[in-house]
Motif scaffolding. Structure first.
Motif, PDB file in Angstrom:
ATOM      1  N   LEU A  89       0.827  -1.199   0.000  1.00  0.00           N
ATOM      2  CA  LEU A  89       0.000   0.000   0.000  1.00  0.00           C
ATOM      3  C   LEU A  89       0.861   1.248   0.000  1.00  0.00           C
ATOM      4  CD1 LEU A  89      -2.659  -0.959   2.702  1.00  0.00           C
ATOM      5  CD2 LEU A  89      -2.742  -1.355   0.257  1.00  0.00           C
ATOM      6  N   PHE A  90       0.300   2.331  -0.511  1.00  0.00           N
ATOM      7  CA  PHE A  90       0.930   3.641  -0.398  1.00  0.00           C
ATOM      8  C   PHE A  90       0.483   4.201   0.941  1.00  0.00           C
ATOM      9  CE2 PHE A  90       0.354   3.561  -5.173  1.00  0.00           C
ATOM     10  CZ  PHE A  90       1.665   3.221  -5.426  1.00  0.00           C
ATOM     11  N   GLY A  91       1.258   3.998   1.973  1.00  0.00           N
ATOM     12  CA  GLY A  91       0.864   4.390   3.318  1.00  0.00           C
ATOM     13  C   GLY A  91       0.380   3.165   4.065  1.00  0.00           C
ATOM     14  N   ALA A  92      -0.491   3.364   5.047  1.00  0.00           N
ATOM     15  CA  ALA A  92      -1.024   2.256   5.831  1.00  0.00           C
ATOM     16  C   ALA A  92      -2.511   2.480   6.066  1.00  0.00           C
ATOM     17  CB  ALA A  92      -0.292   2.148   7.167  1.00  0.00           C
ATOM     18  N   VAL A  93      -3.213   1.419   6.413  1.00  0.00           N
ATOM     19  CA  VAL A  93      -4.634   1.508   6.740  1.00  0.00           C
ATOM     20  C   VAL A  93      -4.741   1.999   8.180  1.00  0.00           C
ATOM     21  CG1 VAL A  93      -6.760   0.200   7.029  1.00  0.00           C
ATOM     22  CG2 VAL A  93      -5.237  -0.327   5.132  1.00  0.00           C
ATOM     23  N   THR A  94      -5.500   3.059   8.409  1.00  0.00           N
ATOM     24  CA  THR A  94      -5.644   3.647   9.731  1.00  0.00           C
ATOM     25  C   THR A  94      -6.937   3.170  10.389  1.00  0.00           C
ATOM     26  OG1 THR A  94      -6.841   5.579   8.905  1.00  0.00           O
ATOM     27  CG2 THR A  94      -4.421   5.727   8.968  1.00  0.00           C
ATOM     28  N   PRO A  95      -7.044   3.314  11.707  1.00  0.00           N
ATOM     29  CA  PRO A  95      -8.305   2.980  12.379  1.00  0.00           C
ATOM     30  C   PRO A  95      -9.501   3.768  11.834  1.00  0.00           C
ATOM     31  CG  PRO A  95      -6.563   3.108  13.989  1.00  0.00           C
ATOM     32  CD  PRO A  95      -5.979   3.579  12.683  1.00  0.00           C
ATOM     33  N   ALA A  96      -9.278   5.007  11.422  1.00  0.00           N
ATOM     34  CA  ALA A  96     -10.367   5.804  10.836  1.00  0.00           C
ATOM     35  C   ALA A  96     -10.838   5.185   9.521  1.00  0.00           C
ATOM     36  CB  ALA A  96      -9.913   7.244  10.617  1.00  0.00           C
ATOM     37  N   ASP A  97      -9.897   4.683   8.710  1.00  0.00           N
ATOM     38  CA  ASP A  97     -10.263   4.004   7.458  1.00  0.00           C
ATOM     39  C   ASP A  97     -11.103   2.767   7.753  1.00  0.00           C
ATOM     40  OD1 ASP A  97      -8.723   5.848   6.038  1.00  0.00           O
ATOM     41  OD2 ASP A  97      -6.952   4.541   6.006  1.00  0.00           O
ATOM     42  N   ILE A  98     -10.701   2.011   8.768  1.00  0.00           N
ATOM     43  CA  ILE A  98     -11.407   0.783   9.130  1.00  0.00           C
ATOM     44  C   ILE A  98     -12.814   1.113   9.622  1.00  0.00           C
ATOM     45  CG2 ILE A  98     -11.413  -1.197  10.693  1.00  0.00           C
ATOM     46  CD1 ILE A  98      -8.297  -0.986  10.611  1.00  0.00           C
ATOM     47  N   ALA A  99     -12.945   2.164  10.452  1.00  0.00           N
ATOM     48  CA  ALA A  99     -14.263   2.566  10.958  1.00  0.00           C
ATOM     49  C   ALA A  99     -15.183   2.954   9.803  1.00  0.00           C
ATOM     50  CB  ALA A  99     -14.127   3.718  11.944  1.00  0.00           C
ATOM     51  N   GLY A 100     -14.656   3.663   8.815  1.00  0.00           N
ATOM     52  CA  GLY A 100     -15.442   4.036   7.636  1.00  0.00           C
ATOM     53  C   GLY A 100     -15.849   2.832   6.810  1.00  0.00           C
ATOM     54  N   ALA A 101     -14.943   1.856   6.678  1.00  0.00           N
ATOM     55  CA  ALA A 101     -15.250   0.651   5.910  1.00  0.00           C
ATOM     56  C   ALA A 101     -16.315  -0.195   6.606  1.00  0.00           C
ATOM     57  CB  ALA A 101     -13.981  -0.175   5.697  1.00  0.00           C
ATOM     58  N   VAL A 102     -16.277  -0.257   7.929  1.00  0.00           N
ATOM     59  CA  VAL A 102     -17.296  -1.000   8.682  1.00  0.00           C
ATOM     60  C   VAL A 102     -18.654  -0.349   8.481  1.00  0.00           C
ATOM     61  CG1 VAL A 102     -18.100  -1.579  11.003  1.00  0.00           C
ATOM     62  CG2 VAL A 102     -15.713  -1.955  10.395  1.00  0.00           C
ATOM     63  N   LYS A 103     -18.711   0.968   8.564  1.00  0.00           N
ATOM     64  CA  LYS A 103     -19.961   1.703   8.360  1.00  0.00           C
ATOM     65  C   LYS A 103     -20.481   1.491   6.943  1.00  0.00           C
ATOM     66  CE  LYS A 103     -22.821   5.107   9.603  1.00  0.00           C
ATOM     67  NZ  LYS A 103     -24.053   4.658  10.178  1.00  0.00           N
ATOM     68  N   ALA A 104     -19.582   1.524   5.939  1.00  0.00           N
ATOM     69  CA  ALA A 104     -19.979   1.330   4.543  1.00  0.00           C
ATOM     70  C   ALA A 104     -20.449  -0.095   4.278  1.00  0.00           C
ATOM     71  CB  ALA A 104     -18.815   1.677   3.614  1.00  0.00           C
ATOM     72  N   SER A 105     -19.969  -1.052   5.061  1.00  0.00           N
ATOM     73  CA  SER A 105     -20.365  -2.455   4.889  1.00  0.00           C
ATOM     74  C   SER A 105     -21.675  -2.781   5.590  1.00  0.00           C
ATOM     75  CB  SER A 105     -19.274  -3.374   5.439  1.00  0.00           C
ATOM     76  OG  SER A 105     -18.097  -3.204   4.716  1.00  0.00           O
ATOM     77  N   GLY A 106     -22.295  -1.791   6.213  1.00  0.00           N
ATOM     78  CA  GLY A 106     -23.577  -2.012   6.866  1.00  0.00           C
ATOM     79  C   GLY A 106     -23.451  -2.290   8.352  1.00  0.00           C
ATOM     80  N   GLY A 107     -22.282  -2.076   8.917  1.00  0.00           N
ATOM     81  CA  GLY A 107     -22.067  -2.302  10.345  1.00  0.00           C
ATOM     82  C   GLY A 107     -22.363  -1.054  11.156  1.00  0.00           C
ATOM     83  N   PRO A 108     -22.214  -1.142  12.469  1.00  0.00           N
ATOM     84  CA  PRO A 108     -22.463   0.019  13.324  1.00  0.00           C
ATOM     85  C   PRO A 108     -21.346   1.051  13.202  1.00  0.00           C
ATOM     86  CG  PRO A 108     -21.606  -1.788  14.620  1.00  0.00           C
ATOM     87  CD  PRO A 108     -21.836  -2.318  13.236  1.00  0.00           C
ATOM     88  N   GLU A 109     -21.643   2.266  13.604  1.00  0.00           N
ATOM     89  CA  GLU A 109     -20.621   3.308  13.601  1.00  0.00           C
ATOM     90  C   GLU A 109     -19.701   3.074  14.797  1.00  0.00           C
ATOM     91  OE1 GLU A 109     -20.374   8.141  13.647  1.00  0.00           O
ATOM     92  OE2 GLU A 109     -22.125   7.157  12.800  1.00  0.00           O
ATOM     93  N   LEU A 110     -18.414   2.936  14.520  1.00  0.00           N
ATOM     94  CA  LEU A 110     -17.436   2.657  15.568  1.00  0.00           C
ATOM     95  C   LEU A 110     -16.565   3.876  15.822  1.00  0.00           C
ATOM     96  CD1 LEU A 110     -16.174  -0.866  14.438  1.00  0.00           C
ATOM     97  CD2 LEU A 110     -17.799  -0.371  16.254  1.00  0.00           C
ATOM     98  N   ASP A 111     -16.165   4.028  17.060  1.00  0.00           N
ATOM     99  CA  ASP A 111     -15.219   5.072  17.427  1.00  0.00           C
ATOM    100  C   ASP A 111     -13.826   4.590  17.035  1.00  0.00           C
ATOM    101  OD1 ASP A 111     -13.815   7.140  18.528  1.00  0.00           O
ATOM    102  OD2 ASP A 111     -14.369   6.728  20.603  1.00  0.00           O
TER     103      ASP A 111
END
Length: 148
Positions: A89-111
């Protein structure tokens, strides 16, 4: 040095707690990063507002946390990010990216502060990520990182 925590600090306490720490740790680490504020009688009043905000955000019970944990473990989370030909990857996956992906996948909004990434995610493929939902309950998310 007496401080009031404004954020969760591992091994120290939760937001709104009054803690006693060494002067250097408080002055050089906790206060500059916004994890704590100096304790005063006036700041003691701010503890109530911090606790109320935390209670509104936090998962109330262990049962609720376990229910969310089951939902998260069933979820297939996919995250598209820029990557080179070799799969790095160009950079790394951050916790904010993961939280957004969970929300986009239909999961709950995570801190994002509750998402624990042990080793930086810098390659395309499947990865496991832990989420601390409650002090007693954590969930594992299966994360699929795709080049895109």
């Amino acid at each position: 040095m007496k401080l009031i925590l404004t954020q969760q600090v591992a091994g120290l306490g939760a937001p709104g707690e009054v803690v006693e720490v060494k002067d250097g740790y408080g002055r050089n680490y906790l206060i500059p990063r916004g994890f704590a504020i100096q304790w005063t009688r006036g700041a003691e009043k701010q503890i109530d507002s911090i606790r109320k905000a935390r209670a509104a955000r936090e998962i109330a019970s262990v049962e609720q946390a376990e229910a969310i944990s089951k939902d998260l473990q069933k979820l297939k989370v996919r995250l598209r990010t820029r990557a080179g030909d070799s799969g790095r990857l160009f950079g790394a996956v951050t916790p904010a990216d993961i939280a957004g992906a969970v929300k986009a996948s239909g999961g709950p909004e995570l801190d994002k502060r509750r998402i624990e990434v042990k080793n930086p995610i810098k390659t395309v493929g499947s990865h496991e990520v832990a989420v601390r939902l409650h002090p007693e309950v954590s969930a594992k998310i299966s994360l699929e990182v795709l080049a895109g």
